[in-house]
Design a protein around this motif. Sequence first.
Motif, PDB file in Angstrom:
ATOM      1  N   THR A   6      -2.910  14.151   3.226  1.00 38.10           N
ATOM      2  CA  THR A   6      -1.971  13.345   4.000  1.00 38.10           C
ATOM      3  C   THR A   6      -0.741  13.013   3.186  1.00 38.10           C
ATOM      4  OG1 THR A   6      -3.762  12.370   5.265  1.00 38.10           O
ATOM      5  CG2 THR A   6      -1.662  11.184   5.263  1.00 38.10           C
ATOM      6  N   LEU A  10       3.269  14.135   3.703  1.00 36.21           N
ATOM      7  CA  LEU A  10       4.368  13.180   3.764  1.00 36.21           C
ATOM      8  C   LEU A  10       5.313  13.306   2.590  1.00 36.21           C
ATOM      9  CD1 LEU A  10       2.373  10.012   4.857  1.00 36.21           C
ATOM     10  CD2 LEU A  10       4.003  11.306   6.253  1.00 36.21           C
ATOM     11  N   TRP A  17      -0.237   4.603  -4.782  1.00 37.95           N
ATOM     12  CA  TRP A  17      -0.459   3.644  -3.713  1.00 37.95           C
ATOM     13  C   TRP A  17      -1.623   2.762  -4.125  1.00 37.95           C
ATOM     14  CZ3 TRP A  17      -3.930   4.211   1.010  1.00 37.95           C
ATOM     15  CH2 TRP A  17      -3.735   3.136   1.881  1.00 37.95           C
ATOM     16  N   CYS A  24       2.573  -1.165   2.595  1.00 35.16           N
ATOM     17  CA  CYS A  24       2.824   0.043   3.390  1.00 35.16           C
ATOM     18  C   CYS A  24       2.450   1.274   2.573  1.00 35.16           C
ATOM     19  CB  CYS A  24       4.300   0.156   3.762  1.00 35.16           C
ATOM     20  SG  CYS A  24       4.980  -1.189   4.751  1.00 35.16           S
ATOM     21  N   LEU A  25       1.962   2.310   3.235  1.00 33.81           N
ATOM     22  CA  LEU A  25       1.856   3.600   2.580  1.00 33.81           C
ATOM     23  C   LEU A  25       3.257   3.977   2.119  1.00 33.81           C
ATOM     24  CD1 LEU A  25      -0.216   5.925   2.022  1.00 33.81           C
ATOM     25  CD2 LEU A  25       0.705   7.010   4.083  1.00 33.81           C
ATOM     26  N   HIS A  27       6.803   5.057   1.586  1.00 32.08           N
ATOM     27  CA  HIS A  27       7.795   5.845   2.336  1.00 32.08           C
ATOM     28  C   HIS A  27       7.336   6.208   3.745  1.00 32.08           C
ATOM     29  CE1 HIS A  27       9.998   5.890  -1.373  1.00 32.08           C
ATOM     30  NE2 HIS A  27       8.946   6.390  -1.990  1.00 32.08           N
ATOM     31  N   SER A  28       6.396   5.420   4.267  1.00 36.08           N
ATOM     32  CA  SER A  28       5.966   5.630   5.654  1.00 36.08           C
ATOM     33  C   SER A  28       6.878   4.914   6.639  1.00 36.08           C
ATOM     34  CB  SER A  28       4.524   5.136   5.831  1.00 36.08           C
ATOM     35  OG  SER A  28       4.432   3.736   5.534  1.00 36.08           O
ATOM     36  N   ARG A  29       7.845   4.133   6.139  1.00 35.94           N
ATOM     37  CA  ARG A  29       8.824   3.442   6.984  1.00 35.94           C
ATOM     38  C   ARG A  29      10.223   3.862   6.536  1.00 35.94           C
ATOM     39  NH1 ARG A  29       4.448   2.718   8.565  1.00 35.94           N
ATOM     40  NH2 ARG A  29       3.518   0.892   9.555  1.00 35.94           N
ATOM     41  N   HIS A  73      10.705   1.666  -1.786  1.00 30.66           N
ATOM     42  CA  HIS A  73       9.340   1.169  -1.609  1.00 30.66           C
ATOM     43  C   HIS A  73       9.044   0.109  -2.665  1.00 30.66           C
ATOM     44  CE1 HIS A  73       5.132   0.876  -0.560  1.00 30.66           C
ATOM     45  NE2 HIS A  73       4.809   1.080  -1.834  1.00 30.66           N
TER      46      HIS A  73
END
Length: 256
Positions: A6, A10, A17, A24-25, A27-29, A73
Amino acid sequence: MKLLLTLAALGLVGSVWSGDSRECLPHSRPWQARLHNGGSQICSGALISEWWIVTSFMCAPMSTGTTASLGEHDLGTEEGTEQHISIAEVIHHSPYRSPLHSLSMLRLSRPAQINQYVKPIPLPSQCPRPGDICSVSGWGSTVPNQYESPGLLKCLRVPIVDDRFCESTFPEFIYWSLGMVCAGSATTDNCLGDGGAVLECNGQLQGVQWFDHGCYDPSDPSVYTKLCMYNKWINEVMDRYTPFDTTPSPFTTPLL
C-alpha cells in the motif's frame, strides 16, 4: 506485506509511519495546506486548484509574509515533498463576521506543482448528511484543553451531527448559521485544535473548521463551514481572480 504494498502504491516507501491512531498515513491528504508566518504554525486550509486554497475567516492572513506549505506531513523535518508558496491575494466571503459566514480564499503567488504529494480536493457535489463518517485533518492538539506542539499531521474519524443537536450545545454567545455543519461525538476523538482544519467526506471537501468546541468539551461536536453552500461563490472567485496568462498543469484534477 500488504501495508508495504500500500505504501509503495502511494509512493510512501521510505517514510516512517508511527501507527498512532490519530496520525494520518503520511501524504494521504495531499490537499492539506499549512498557513504560517515566520515559521510558526498558524492554521490549515485545503488546496482546491493549483492556484487556490480555502480556509476559515479567522485563518486568513491579515498581513504580508504568509506562506502556504503544501506536501507537508512531519513539521519537524524537510521531507523533500514540500512546496512553500507565498500568498498573493485574500478574498473574504462577505458579510464575514460570525455567525453569518466564515470562509476565505487565498490565491497563491504561483501555481502549485501537482504531483502525488500535492493535489487539490474536489468541491462537494452534495451536502453531508447526519451519520456520514468523515475525516478531519490538521496539525493542532488532539488533547482537550491542552496545548501540543505541532508535529505530525493528525486525522480523526468523525460523524456528521444533526444541526438541531449541534445548535443545542452552543454557548450563549454563538448563534446558528445555515453556513455551518457539525461533526464529532462523545464516543469518538473529537478534538483537533487547528483553525481551518479540513473536513473531508468521501473524497470531497465538506468543511473548514470554524469552532473547535470538541477541544473544550469532548461531548460537543465541532463546527465547520458548510462548503456545499458555497460552490457558486468559490467558482465565481476563481473565475474572476485567477491570473489569465497561466499554463495549467497536466496533472490538475478537475473540480466537481
